[in-house]
Scaffold this active site. Sequence first.
Site: not given
Length: 167
Positions: A121-123
């Site tokens: 997951l990454h923003i």
Amino acid sequence: MDRLWAPWRMNYIRQANEVEDEECFICKAIEHTSDRNNLVVAEFSHVIILLNKYPYNNGHIMIAPKKHLSNIKDMDNEIKLELMNCISISTNILEQVLNAEGFNIGINMGRVAGAGVPDHLHIHIVPRWNGDTNYMPIISDTKIISQSIEEAYTILKKAFMEYKDGI
Ligand SMILES: [Zn+2]
């Protein structure tokens, strides 16, 4: 919202389909934060910040937990808090050093939602400027894009280091 036109991302889309089983590039970046090729601009206790090699706009950064997690629900509150703090720090720095006027901030959770690396997951933080939808096609040449990534890396790495010195 006006859409950004980013044709150089075709390289990425093609590669993403070909190298699905390869090592997670975010975990690789976490292991080798000082390697320029990994484009890591800052490291915190639970989180790293790196530039996107296939940006939607100049200064497009990604904030990721150091743990290889695919779902927000699997994260400790401590990590969630640091992620949110990093959004705040990053937007502040992008405003200061790149004069960003606005941001698109988001998470693509799951491949169906458009995640290139669904397992980690990454923003995304995409800085926006007035008129950038007109500006980007003019500099859409791949060579110019990679030069601008190098430049953004140098500027942002320095800004994040100065920020950390100031804590
Ligand atoms: Zn990973």
